[in-house]
Design an enzyme around this catalytic site. Sequence first.
Site, short mmCIF file in Angstrom:
data_model
loop_
_atom_site.label_atom_id
_atom_site.label_comp_id
_atom_site.label_asym_id
_atom_site.label_seq_id
_atom_site.Cartn_x
_atom_site.Cartn_y
_atom_site.Cartn_z
N LYS A 9 0.83 -1.21 0.00
CA LYS A 9 0.00 0.00 0.00
C LYS A 9 0.87 1.26 0.00
O LYS A 9 2.08 1.19 0.20
CB LYS A 9 -0.92 -0.03 1.22
CG LYS A 9 -1.95 -1.16 1.17
CD LYS A 9 -2.84 -1.12 2.40
CE LYS A 9 -3.91 -2.19 2.34
NZ LYS A 9 -4.81 -2.10 3.50
N TYR A 49 -12.22 -2.04 -4.40
CA TYR A 49 -12.77 -2.30 -3.07
C TYR A 49 -14.30 -2.22 -3.05
O TYR A 49 -14.90 -1.99 -2.00
CB TYR A 49 -12.18 -1.33 -2.04
CG TYR A 49 -10.75 -1.65 -1.67
CD1 TYR A 49 -10.46 -2.74 -0.83
CD2 TYR A 49 -9.70 -0.90 -2.14
CE1 TYR A 49 -9.16 -3.04 -0.49
CE2 TYR A 49 -8.38 -1.20 -1.79
CZ TYR A 49 -8.13 -2.27 -0.96
OH TYR A 49 -6.83 -2.58 -0.61
N PHE A 57 -15.87 2.76 6.50
CA PHE A 57 -14.47 3.04 6.18
C PHE A 57 -14.20 3.12 4.67
O PHE A 57 -13.07 3.38 4.26
CB PHE A 57 -13.56 1.97 6.80
CG PHE A 57 -13.86 0.56 6.34
CD1 PHE A 57 -13.32 0.07 5.17
CD2 PHE A 57 -14.69 -0.26 7.10
CE1 PHE A 57 -13.59 -1.23 4.75
CE2 PHE A 57 -14.96 -1.56 6.69
CZ PHE A 57 -14.41 -2.04 5.50
N THR A 91 -5.34 -7.48 10.28
CA THR A 91 -5.54 -6.15 9.70
C THR A 91 -5.09 -5.05 10.65
O THR A 91 -4.44 -4.10 10.25
CB THR A 91 -7.02 -5.96 9.33
OG1 THR A 91 -7.39 -6.98 8.40
CG2 THR A 91 -7.27 -4.61 8.70
N ARG A 102 2.50 -6.70 9.28
CA ARG A 102 1.72 -5.64 9.91
C ARG A 102 2.17 -5.34 11.34
O ARG A 102 2.21 -4.19 11.75
CB ARG A 102 0.23 -5.96 9.83
CG ARG A 102 -0.29 -5.83 8.39
CD ARG A 102 -1.73 -6.25 8.29
NE ARG A 102 -2.27 -6.00 6.96
CZ ARG A 102 -3.26 -6.68 6.44
NH1 ARG A 102 -3.84 -7.66 7.14
NH2 ARG A 102 -3.71 -6.40 5.24
N ASN A 112 -1.82 -0.05 6.92
CA ASN A 112 -1.28 -1.32 7.40
C ASN A 112 -0.37 -2.02 6.40
O ASN A 112 -0.18 -3.22 6.45
CB ASN A 112 -2.40 -2.24 7.89
CG ASN A 112 -3.38 -2.61 6.80
OD1 ASN A 112 -3.17 -2.34 5.63
ND2 ASN A 112 -4.47 -3.25 7.20
N HIS A 115 -2.00 -5.42 1.40
CA HIS A 115 -3.31 -6.01 1.13
C HIS A 115 -3.05 -7.41 0.61
O HIS A 115 -2.09 -7.64 -0.11
CB HIS A 115 -4.06 -5.21 0.05
CG HIS A 115 -5.21 -5.96 -0.55
ND1 HIS A 115 -6.48 -5.90 -0.05
CD2 HIS A 115 -5.26 -6.84 -1.60
CE1 HIS A 115 -7.27 -6.69 -0.76
NE2 HIS A 115 -6.55 -7.25 -1.71
N GLU A 126 -9.15 -10.43 -8.12
CA GLU A 126 -8.19 -9.35 -7.87
C GLU A 126 -6.99 -9.42 -8.81
O GLU A 126 -6.50 -8.39 -9.27
CB GLU A 126 -7.75 -9.37 -6.40
CG GLU A 126 -8.87 -9.01 -5.46
CD GLU A 126 -8.48 -9.02 -3.99
OE1 GLU A 126 -7.34 -9.43 -3.66
OE2 GLU A 126 -9.31 -8.61 -3.16
#
Length: 138
Positions: A9, A49, A57, A91, A102, A112, A115, A126
């Site tokens: 990320k 997403y 969120f 997570t 993480r 975090n 993914h 994905e």
Amino acid sequence: MERTLTMIKPDGVNRNLIGEVINRFEKAGLKVVGLKMLHLTKRQAEEFYAIHRGKPFFDELTTYMSSGPVIAMVLEGENAVAKTREIMGATDPKEAAPGTIRADLALSKGENTVHGSDSLENAAIEIAFFFSQSELLL
């Protein structure tokens, strides 16, 4: 052999953790069979997403995921989905096991660092979101 999608990320990319993250997956026996760096638009993040649309969120997540470059990669190996999720950790980094990505590297539950697909079915979806078959090693 399974394949799964993992992303580093924006916080991980911005903090120069690309090599560290990839190294952890490779040390665990997973092979990188596709890799690219890209900067998602807000719309692309919302599409990726979409499963979370309507959750509190969602906007924060998609804004964050479109805030900087990400690394999308396809990992291959035995039990790749479960193994990847184990290496990443929970997570929320406060709940992640010591030694996981993480627990060691994440800044917060939102930032975090990584993914990972949560099932073989979602992994296929994905992977196809980011990669064509010709972009993956056979």
